[in-house]
Write an enzyme that holds these catalytic residues in place. Structure first.
Site: not given
Length: 152
Positions: A19, A91, A98
């Site tokens: 997150c 999220c 990522c």
């Protein structure tokens, strides 16, 4: 080493929850997975920015009998060299930023609203964290079933 009478225990699946701030959703997911599958799964969490574990995340989880007050916020970059079987972004911002982790882990995305962004009284804010914990609980149960199905 295992044999027919003493087979080796299967290796625990490793799951990373990501997150943005690693303060609420990912921390709660890490604690819930550890609580629900302590012997079958290793859970970790991290964020694109390290902050602190949100006090209302601690409170909501305490109501479920799950402690997160000793967990700390961690940077995603600090875990980049580790190998995970699953990387779960919780999220949208974390999904977009990522990186590709080594070992080609399975990637899942759970777009959950940020309970930290809820405005109102402390009770309204706490209810948002409770709702997030409940949503995570359901999704994590499904994840555990998926992991167990792949191992079986």
């Amino acid at each position: 080493m295992g044999d027919a009478l003493h087979p080796e225990a299967p290796r625990a699946a490793r799951v990373l929850f990501l997150c943005t701030h690693n303060s609420a959703r990912s921390q709660m997911a890490e604690a819930l997975l550890r609580h629900l599958a302590p012997d079958r799964v290793e859970a970790a969490s991290a964020g694109t920015v390290a902050t602190r574990v949100h006090p209302l995340a601690i409170a909501a989880m305490a109501e479920k009998g799950i402690g997160v007050s000793t967990q700390r916020s961690k940077l995603m970059d600090d875990l980049f060299e580790e190998r995970f079987d699953y990387v779960v972004t919780v999220c949208d911002n974390a999904r977009e930023s990522c990186p590709v982790f080594p070992g080609a882990p399975k990637r899942l995305h759970w777009s959950l609203p940020d309970p930290s962004a809820v405005e109102g009284s402390e009770e309204v804010k706490l209810q948002a964290f409770r709702s997030t914990a409940d949503e995570l609980m359901g999704r994590i149960r499904l994840l555990i079933a998926r992991i167990e199905g792949e191992d079986g």
